[in-house]
Design a protein around this motif. Structure first.
Motif, PDB file in Angstrom:
ATOM      1  N   HIS A 229      15.238 -30.855 -14.885  1.00  0.00           N
ATOM      2  CA  HIS A 229      16.165 -29.756 -15.154  1.00  0.00           C
ATOM      3  C   HIS A 229      16.098 -28.702 -14.053  1.00  0.00           C
ATOM      4  O   HIS A 229      17.126 -28.155 -13.649  1.00  0.00           O
ATOM      5  CB  HIS A 229      15.854 -29.139 -16.521  1.00  0.00           C
ATOM      6  CG  HIS A 229      16.057 -30.094 -17.660  1.00  0.00           C
ATOM      7  ND1 HIS A 229      15.352 -30.032 -18.837  1.00  0.00           N
ATOM      8  CD2 HIS A 229      16.893 -31.156 -17.791  1.00  0.00           C
ATOM      9  CE1 HIS A 229      15.754 -31.005 -19.653  1.00  0.00           C
ATOM     10  NE2 HIS A 229      16.689 -31.706 -19.029  1.00  0.00           N
TER      11      HIS A 229
ATOM     12  N   GLY B   3      20.422 -32.952 -22.909  1.00  0.00           N
ATOM     13  CA  GLY B   3      19.678 -33.662 -23.933  1.00  0.00           C
ATOM     14  C   GLY B   3      19.403 -35.060 -23.438  1.00  0.00           C
ATOM     15  O   GLY B   3      19.678 -35.374 -22.277  1.00  0.00           O
ATOM     16  N   PRO B   4      18.889 -35.912 -24.303  1.00  0.00           N
ATOM     17  CA  PRO B   4      18.651 -37.293 -23.870  1.00  0.00           C
ATOM     18  C   PRO B   4      19.964 -37.947 -23.462  1.00  0.00           C
ATOM     19  O   PRO B   4      20.983 -37.758 -24.135  1.00  0.00           O
ATOM     20  CB  PRO B   4      18.087 -37.963 -25.133  1.00  0.00           C
ATOM     21  CG  PRO B   4      17.654 -36.849 -26.032  1.00  0.00           C
ATOM     22  CD  PRO B   4      18.529 -35.683 -25.705  1.00  0.00           C
ATOM     23  N   VAL B   5      19.941 -38.698 -22.363  1.00  0.00           N
ATOM     24  CA  VAL B   5      21.173 -39.370 -21.934  1.00  0.00           C
ATOM     25  C   VAL B   5      21.535 -40.487 -22.909  1.00  0.00           C
ATOM     26  O   VAL B   5      22.656 -40.993 -22.887  1.00  0.00           O
ATOM     27  CB  VAL B   5      21.058 -39.935 -20.499  1.00  0.00           C
ATOM     28  CG1 VAL B   5      20.836 -38.807 -19.514  1.00  0.00           C
ATOM     29  CG2 VAL B   5      19.956 -40.974 -20.388  1.00  0.00           C
TER      30      VAL B   5
ATOM     31  N   GLU C 228      25.854 -43.992 -12.638  1.00  0.00           N
ATOM     32  CA  GLU C 228      25.825 -42.764 -11.843  1.00  0.00           C
ATOM     33  C   GLU C 228      24.662 -42.768 -10.857  1.00  0.00           C
ATOM     34  O   GLU C 228      24.759 -42.197  -9.764  1.00  0.00           O
ATOM     35  CB  GLU C 228      25.744 -41.551 -12.772  1.00  0.00           C
ATOM     36  CG  GLU C 228      27.034 -41.355 -13.563  1.00  0.00           C
ATOM     37  CD  GLU C 228      26.893 -40.334 -14.685  1.00  0.00           C
ATOM     38  OE1 GLU C 228      27.873 -40.158 -15.426  1.00  0.00           O
ATOM     39  OE2 GLU C 228      25.817 -39.719 -14.820  1.00  0.00           O
TER      40      GLU C 228
ATOM     41  N   VAL D 265      17.533 -37.292 -13.993  1.00  0.00           N
ATOM     42  CA  VAL D 265      17.963 -37.628 -15.353  1.00  0.00           C
ATOM     43  C   VAL D 265      17.537 -36.493 -16.280  1.00  0.00           C
ATOM     44  O   VAL D 265      16.362 -36.138 -16.302  1.00  0.00           O
ATOM     45  CB  VAL D 265      17.319 -38.957 -15.801  1.00  0.00           C
ATOM     46  CG1 VAL D 265      17.664 -39.271 -17.245  1.00  0.00           C
ATOM     47  CG2 VAL D 265      17.743 -40.089 -14.866  1.00  0.00           C
ATOM     48  N   PRO D 266      18.476 -35.910 -17.019  1.00  0.00           N
ATOM     49  CA  PRO D 266      18.083 -34.851 -17.939  1.00  0.00           C
ATOM     50  C   PRO D 266      17.414 -35.449 -19.173  1.00  0.00           C
ATOM     51  O   PRO D 266      17.466 -36.657 -19.395  1.00  0.00           O
ATOM     52  CB  PRO D 266      19.415 -34.201 -18.317  1.00  0.00           C
ATOM     53  CG  PRO D 266      20.388 -35.339 -18.258  1.00  0.00           C
ATOM     54  CD  PRO D 266      19.913 -36.218 -17.118  1.00  0.00           C
ATOM     55  N   GLY D 267      16.823 -34.591 -19.939  1.00  0.00           N
ATOM     56  CA  GLY D 267      16.212 -35.008 -21.192  1.00  0.00           C
ATOM     57  C   GLY D 267      16.212 -33.824 -22.128  1.00  0.00           C
ATOM     58  O   GLY D 267      16.814 -32.787 -21.825  1.00  0.00           O
ATOM     59  N   PRO D 268      15.537 -33.953 -23.254  1.00  0.00           N
ATOM     60  CA  PRO D 268      15.494 -32.813 -24.180  1.00  0.00           C
ATOM     61  C   PRO D 268      14.828 -31.614 -23.496  1.00  0.00           C
ATOM     62  O   PRO D 268      13.840 -31.788 -22.790  1.00  0.00           O
ATOM     63  CB  PRO D 268      14.614 -33.334 -25.329  1.00  0.00           C
ATOM     64  CG  PRO D 268      14.590 -34.818 -25.182  1.00  0.00           C
ATOM     65  CD  PRO D 268      14.770 -35.107 -23.734  1.00  0.00           C
TER      66      PRO D 268
ATOM     67  N   THR E 136      23.290 -39.637 -15.704  1.00  0.00           N
ATOM     68  CA  THR E 136      23.106 -40.001 -17.110  1.00  0.00           C
ATOM     69  C   THR E 136      22.869 -41.494 -17.322  1.00  0.00           C
ATOM     70  O   THR E 136      22.654 -41.910 -18.449  1.00  0.00           O
ATOM     71  CB  THR E 136      24.329 -39.588 -17.957  1.00  0.00           C
ATOM     72  OG1 THR E 136      25.442 -40.404 -17.585  1.00  0.00           O
ATOM     73  CG2 THR E 136      24.682 -38.133 -17.769  1.00  0.00           C
TER      74      THR E 136
ATOM     75  N   TYR F 120      11.264 -42.508 -23.812  1.00  0.00           N
ATOM     76  CA  TYR F 120      12.629 -42.224 -23.363  1.00  0.00           C
ATOM     77  C   TYR F 120      12.759 -42.420 -21.852  1.00  0.00           C
ATOM     78  O   TYR F 120      13.644 -43.134 -21.359  1.00  0.00           O
ATOM     79  CB  TYR F 120      13.012 -40.798 -23.770  1.00  0.00           C
ATOM     80  CG  TYR F 120      14.204 -40.235 -23.048  1.00  0.00           C
ATOM     81  CD1 TYR F 120      15.482 -40.733 -23.271  1.00  0.00           C
ATOM     82  CD2 TYR F 120      14.057 -39.192 -22.123  1.00  0.00           C
ATOM     83  CE1 TYR F 120      16.574 -40.215 -22.611  1.00  0.00           C
ATOM     84  CE2 TYR F 120      15.146 -38.664 -21.460  1.00  0.00           C
ATOM     85  CZ  TYR F 120      16.403 -39.173 -21.698  1.00  0.00           C
ATOM     86  OH  TYR F 120      17.480 -38.665 -21.036  1.00  0.00           O
TER      87      TYR F 120
ATOM     88  N   HIS G 280      12.439 -45.987 -20.799  1.00  0.00           N
ATOM     89  CA  HIS G 280      13.660 -46.717 -21.154  1.00  0.00           C
ATOM     90  C   HIS G 280      14.754 -46.501 -20.098  1.00  0.00           C
ATOM     91  O   HIS G 280      15.392 -47.453 -19.632  1.00  0.00           O
ATOM     92  CB  HIS G 280      14.147 -46.272 -22.532  1.00  0.00           C
ATOM     93  CG  HIS G 280      15.546 -46.702 -22.846  1.00  0.00           C
ATOM     94  ND1 HIS G 280      15.863 -47.983 -23.230  1.00  0.00           N
ATOM     95  CD2 HIS G 280      16.717 -46.020 -22.799  1.00  0.00           C
ATOM     96  CE1 HIS G 280      17.161 -48.075 -23.415  1.00  0.00           C
ATOM     97  NE2 HIS G 280      17.714 -46.898 -23.160  1.00  0.00           N
ATOM     98  N   VAL G 281      14.962 -45.242 -19.721  1.00  0.00           N
ATOM     99  CA  VAL G 281      16.035 -44.942 -18.763  1.00  0.00           C
ATOM    100  C   VAL G 281      15.702 -45.524 -17.394  1.00  0.00           C
ATOM    101  O   VAL G 281      16.563 -46.127 -16.725  1.00  0.00           O
ATOM    102  CB  VAL G 281      16.284 -43.417 -18.671  1.00  0.00           C
ATOM    103  CG1 VAL G 281      17.332 -43.118 -17.608  1.00  0.00           C
ATOM    104  CG2 VAL G 281      16.729 -42.874 -20.026  1.00  0.00           C
TER     105      VAL G 281
ATOM    106  N   LEU H  30      23.316 -25.743 -16.082  1.00  0.00           N
ATOM    107  CA  LEU H  30      22.322 -26.344 -16.976  1.00  0.00           C
ATOM    108  C   LEU H  30      21.408 -25.245 -17.511  1.00  0.00           C
ATOM    109  O   LEU H  30      20.872 -24.439 -16.758  1.00  0.00           O
ATOM    110  CB  LEU H  30      21.511 -27.404 -16.231  1.00  0.00           C
ATOM    111  CG  LEU H  30      20.532 -28.235 -17.071  1.00  0.00           C
ATOM    112  CD1 LEU H  30      20.378 -29.631 -16.486  1.00  0.00           C
ATOM    113  CD2 LEU H  30      19.171 -27.577 -17.175  1.00  0.00           C
TER     114      LEU H  30
ATOM    115  N   LEU I 153      22.972 -34.369 -11.635  1.00  0.00           N
ATOM    116  CA  LEU I 153      22.631 -34.856 -12.975  1.00  0.00           C
ATOM    117  C   LEU I 153      23.134 -36.291 -13.115  1.00  0.00           C
ATOM    118  O   LEU I 153      24.288 -36.593 -12.836  1.00  0.00           O
ATOM    119  CB  LEU I 153      23.246 -33.955 -14.046  1.00  0.00           C
ATOM    120  CG  LEU I 153      22.869 -34.262 -15.501  1.00  0.00           C
ATOM    121  CD1 LEU I 153      22.887 -32.975 -16.332  1.00  0.00           C
ATOM    122  CD2 LEU I 153      23.782 -35.291 -16.130  1.00  0.00           C
TER     123      LEU I 153
ATOM    124  N   TYR J 128      17.685 -31.856 -32.911  1.00  0.00           N
ATOM    125  CA  TYR J 128      17.363 -31.271 -31.601  1.00  0.00           C
ATOM    126  C   TYR J 128      18.346 -30.152 -31.239  1.00  0.00           C
ATOM    127  O   TYR J 128      17.959 -29.039 -30.889  1.00  0.00           O
ATOM    128  CB  TYR J 128      17.377 -32.379 -30.538  1.00  0.00           C
ATOM    129  CG  TYR J 128      17.475 -31.894 -29.115  1.00  0.00           C
ATOM    130  CD1 TYR J 128      16.418 -31.210 -28.525  1.00  0.00           C
ATOM    131  CD2 TYR J 128      18.625 -32.111 -28.350  1.00  0.00           C
ATOM    132  CE1 TYR J 128      16.496 -30.759 -27.223  1.00  0.00           C
ATOM    133  CE2 TYR J 128      18.714 -31.672 -27.041  1.00  0.00           C
ATOM    134  CZ  TYR J 128      17.646 -30.993 -26.485  1.00  0.00           C
ATOM    135  OH  TYR J 128      17.730 -30.544 -25.201  1.00  0.00           O
TER     136      TYR J 128
END
Lengths: 384, 384
Positions: free
Chosen positions: B285, A274-276, B301, B272-275, B297, B145, B148-149, A295, B295, A145
């Motif tokens: 984002h 990216g993915p946490v 947080e 929550v960030p991601g790809p 993670t 993803y 899951h988070v 960002l 942000l 990635y």
């Protein structure tokens, strides 16, 4: 501007071999005495075998040098400027010195911490490229990635004629260099060791291509090995790019060190999330959370941060007509950065691409010569 | 506090069936006249067949109501409070009205836009839970993803006794509810339609579990269908949680609408960030880039943002000894939020968990009763 072969230039070449880049005493004595006098002092101490008092330094400064002198004296044999120049010629490398011909003005942002000299292998002229560049840095243990995103940013930079600066390492660095090469862009690899040591070995072929199509650069003389402390000091040269983008970085990482340098130089810093769940992005997320990086989600946002240096609107009436005598490029930039209704020091720094301290110094100089005036916290231009 | 069965409470129940939540004229006339008088006016217009002049409103306000009256009159048959209460009983739902017994104080943050009433199915008491809650919102088309988070954050909230509020939808909402259920936490699902319509159909079984272990809540009377505009107005109730976390959201997304509501309510927003290659994270984002979200993670947080509401240090001497007569909970909170050396309105708002406007109103009230004083831009407490 020096042509790079005069006495001072030769002394700078010698100093680049005498001292490590992170040797504050070397930076200090060269700043205080000039490279020539500082070198003469080291040589005469070596010749006489005693610690002579260096000229124009007080007792405290002299005492500080006691510890440093032996390490400089020990390196005098490998610091002969003529021999170093011959070495460069043999390698097909150019040797440029601080402020001399071919010197990248972008490195002046480093102030007294700028390298004494640079060894350059490759066709590309870093002098121009560094001022319109983007640094792509990140984890050696990058993921597919991260390499994909680094490659995409590098490709877009290449398409826009923006140089891509990185450190030649595995992972993000290599992805950035490779994409730049693939897109016929301007790759610059700044190495921690000499330009004859294309490190790491697995990237030798790639770095040979960078030599062929771009530039491999180092402040270390040929032969010097890449060592840990040299990576850390090397990072400040990368951070002098127009903007630094961290693509993937673990929580503790050399890329974060580069980002910190860039912040200290008041250069924009971006970080790609990216993915946490990926440790490879943890450093990027920490930078963004701390407000130390913007960002960045892709090439457009990354390159937005790398607006060319020095593209400040110059006032038409002043500066181009030769009537105004600026003491330095920073004074010119600060003067141009003042708005029609006056500006704060901070605003001028931003407009002129200077740090707060540089702007303050420049405005002080302008003020002494009656070119600007501070009223109610805002600087105003005065007619010359 | 009303016990929820008085005349005004019954009128609020009627209004919840007469008007949609995003009907500003309904909010306005109830705010101006009270629910009882406003309802009486609608009924008498319906009975007489003409537009009577509502009491205490000027001509301009009256004219604005001309267009709204027919839609309210048309719904009078379905707005009989007794029938609505019977309907709630049949469903095993509780019916609580604005400011009455069982009303979640967290919803007072919505001001005039607070619901007229809430239908609640489930054992959980939302009144307490809403004030110590986290809203998890995001894409229906979530990735593994994101789910899951969301699940990880919900699980940690459950472990800490923090309620998890979401909207019952597929994707992030369902992941949040399911993890909360699995961890024996406090799930709250706020629906856009009536609490008898466990929508979407694929989540019926899950929402039945939420009824069994938590609470399914709606401001719409039973029978009402979930419609687009009801989703948008429903989002403001979710946003009244202590903090809102957007886990995944496309560039245009209902979750961003919830985040906007939360910002307007001065509630913390995390994302929550991601790809950057995943469209499902683009909205997150964008929020972070715009400074509209922090942000986030992971669970720690996220929950950091959901510090319990109203946990302001109360001054020991005042308020607990019964000597000080506060006009409202907001006045008490604002009074407690004043520092020993005085505080600005903004600082008091932050300390008291109030909006700027609420703090100003509360301080105004306190000031009128001689409990506080404004000196040099800072509020100071006065001895009662």
């Amino acid at each position: 501007m020096s042509d790079g072969t005069g006495t001072e230039a030769s002394a700078l070449v010698a100093w680049s071999a005498l001292a490590e880049p992170d040797d504050p005493l070397a930076l200090g004595i060269v700043a205080a005495l000039g490279a020539t006098e500082a070198l003469a002092w080291v040589r005469s101490c070596a010749g006489s075998g005693v610690l002579l008092s260096p000229p124009a330094l007080d007792r405290k400064q002299r005492d500080a040098l006691v510890g440093a002198l032996p390490r400089w004296v020990a390196r005098l044999p490998e610091a002969d400027p003529r021999a170093l120049r011959e070495r460069a010629d043999l390698l097909g490398a150019r040797l440029v010195t601080r402020g001399g011909r071919g010197w990248p003005p972008a490195l002046d942002r480093l102030g007294a911490a700028a390298p004494f000299a640079l060894w350059i292998r490759g066709e590309l002229d870093p002098a121009a490229s560094w001022s319109r560049s983007i640094a792509l840095v990140g984890a050696r243990a990058a993921t597919a990635y991260g390499e994909h995103v680094a490659g995409a940013i590098a490709a877009e930079a290449a398409a826009r004629g923006i140089a891509v600066i990185s450190g030649g390492a595995y992972g993000i660095d290599a992805a950035a260099h490779r994409a730049t090469l693939a897109c016929v862009g301007a790759p610059i690899a700044v190495l921690a060791g000499g330009v004859d040591r294309l490190y790491p070995a697995g990237n030798t072929r790639m770095l040979e291509q960078v030599v062929a199509c771009g530039a491999v650069v180092s402040e270390q003389p040929p032969g010097r090995a890449p060592m840990r402390h040299r990576f850390l000091s090397r990072n400040r040269l990368i951070a002098a790019a127009s903007a630094t983008i961290v693509v993937e970085a673990a929580a503790r990482s050399g890329a974060l060190n580069t980002a910190r340098h860039a912040s200290e130089l008041a250069r924009p810093v971006g970080a790609v999330p990216g993915p946490v769940t990926s440790g490879a992005s943890a450093g990027c997320h920490a930078l963004i959370r701390a407000g130390a990086a913007v960002l960045v989600t892709g090439p457009g946002e990354a390159l937005e941060l790398a607006a060319p240096l020095g593209e400040v609107d110059e006032p038409a009436a002043v500066g181009s007509d030769g009537r105004t005598d600026f003491g330095s490029a920073q004074e010119r930039a600060a003067h141009a950065g003042i708005g029609a209704r006056g500006s704060t020091t901070d605003a001028i720094a931003r407009a002129a691409g200077l740090t707060g301290g540089q702007a303050q110094a420049a405005l002080g100089g302008l003020s002494l010569r009656g070119l600007v005036e501070l009223r109610d916290g805002r600087w105003h231009r005065l007619s010359p």
